[in-house]
Design an enzyme around this catalytic site. Structure first.
Site, PDB file in Angstrom:
ATOM      1  CG  ASP A   1       0.731   9.837   0.329  1.00  0.00           C
ATOM      2  OD1 ASP A   1       0.717   8.710   0.854  1.00  0.00           O
ATOM      3  OD2 ASP A   1       0.002  10.772   0.707  1.00  0.00           O
TER       4      ASP A   1
ATOM      5  CG  HIS B   1      -2.090  -0.905   1.117  1.00  0.00           C
ATOM      6  ND1 HIS B   1      -3.347  -0.476   0.780  1.00  0.00           N
ATOM      7  CD2 HIS B   1      -2.191  -2.250   1.296  1.00  0.00           C
ATOM      8  CE1 HIS B   1      -4.177  -1.513   0.764  1.00  0.00           C
ATOM      9  NE2 HIS B   1      -3.495  -2.601   1.070  1.00  0.00           N
TER      10      HIS B   1
END
Length: 337
Positions: A285, A77
């Site tokens: 991110d 993730h």
């Protein structure tokens, strides 16, 4: 320890923040073994096992050891780093070996896929870059980019809801300001909050006409509160907010409204609609779903997005910026408004 202080900083390219404590690795292995043993109690031969995130990299290998025919998929993730960063982990071989026991590996972006393929090649795996396949120790692993999404229909329907629109309008009125900029983040050094505040400071200094007519709302959710570095970062952020407010505030107007604390999503959603500009300046991110949520409810709002967020690979209409370039952040905020 291994997840928060080794894999998290290394994956986000903050090598100097990593703590390679052998005890962390010992505990990491113990926890992965526990997960694998628990899964093995439930598995039948035709099952597909879906494993999630950097906390459980050894689980595919541990399952494969006992159930050779079971199929496993693994979703990572967060960003996957370049080899130059990943190679610093003392247990890099064991981590990759565990993941390459999976049949399928998924990441958010093509860049992360490429970085992983390259890391696999560096430890001696046979890598087919064009087909994104890896052959290692007798097993084949397919690797793909599968970007995480949001429930777009839910957010879009919400943007037409009368009650929601009323809430958003009242929220904007409560700040008694012409323009509203909004940002929401977990407290983390990867979110670029400190860089963002430098950009906001420069913006108000360079474009003084917005003093008194624009409010920046920054919400920060607590994260890893037991780690000293995060406590120190919180103090620095609050000090910078106070400094900016002290420099620019006028009667009845404060440039930054800062809130620290957990907020249910229902309370955040009106901010998405009320904000003329959504501000996301992550230093790095994996994806950043706030960017997608903001756009899903907007008709006229503008998204200012860090070029280092995974979402930047997909959101072509966002205004993209290097968050470390303070001048560019200030200018791009002005352009967006």
């Amino acid at each position: 320890g291994c997840a928060n202080e080794v894999l998290w900083p290394i994956s986000h390219s903050f090598i100097s923040k990593a703590q390679f404590d052998p005890w962390y690795w010992k505990m990491y292995k113990k926890v992965n073994k526990k997960y694998a043993e628990t899964a093995l109690q439930e598995i039948t031969d035709n099952d597909l096992i879906w494993i999630h995130d950097y906390h459980l990299t050894l689980v595919p290998g541990l399952i494969r050891k006992h159930k050779k025919d079971v199929r496993t998929a693994f979703f990572w993730h967060i960003p996957w780093p370049a080899w130059e960063a990943f190679r610093t982990i003392p247990w890099r071989q064991e981590i990759l070996r565990g993941m390459l026991a999976a049949d399928f590996l998924a990441f958010h972006t093509d860049l992360f896929v490429y970085n992983f393929l390259n890391c696999a090649k560096k430890i001696g795996a046979e890598v087919d870059f064009s087909n994104r396949e890896i052959y290692y120790q007798g097993s084949k692993t397919k690797v793909e980019s599968v970007p995480l999404g949001i429930d777009y229909q839910r957010f879009n329907q919400l943007s037409q809801d009368e009650e929601y629109l009323k809430e958003a309008a009242e929220l904007k009125d409560s700040y008694n300001t012409e323009n509203l900029i909004f940002a929401v983040d977990r407290l983390d050094y990867t979110k670029g909050i400190e860089e963002r505040l430098k950009g906001i400071d420069r913006f108000f200094g360079k474009y003084p006409s917005y003093q008194g007519s624009l409010t920046f709302v920054q919400r920060v959710a607590p994260s890893r509160t037991g780690i000293k570095e995060y406590q120190q970062m919180k103090e620095r952020i609050e000090k910078k907010v106070a400094e900016i407010n002290g420099k620019y505030q006028k009667d009845q107007w404060q440039p930054i409204k800062y809130f620290y604390g957990s907020v249910p999503q229902e309370e955040l959603l009106p901010y998405y609609k009320a904000a003329d500009l959504g501000l996301i300046t992550a230093s790095i991110d994996g994806m950043n779903l706030v960017a997608k949520e903001y756009l899903a409810v907007q008709d006229t709002g503008v998204l200012l997005l860090s070029e280092f967020a995974g979402a930047a690979e997909y959101l072509d209409s966002a205004l993209k910026v290097n968050p470390y370039n303070t001048e560019a952040v200030a200018d791009t905020i002005y352009r967006g408004l």
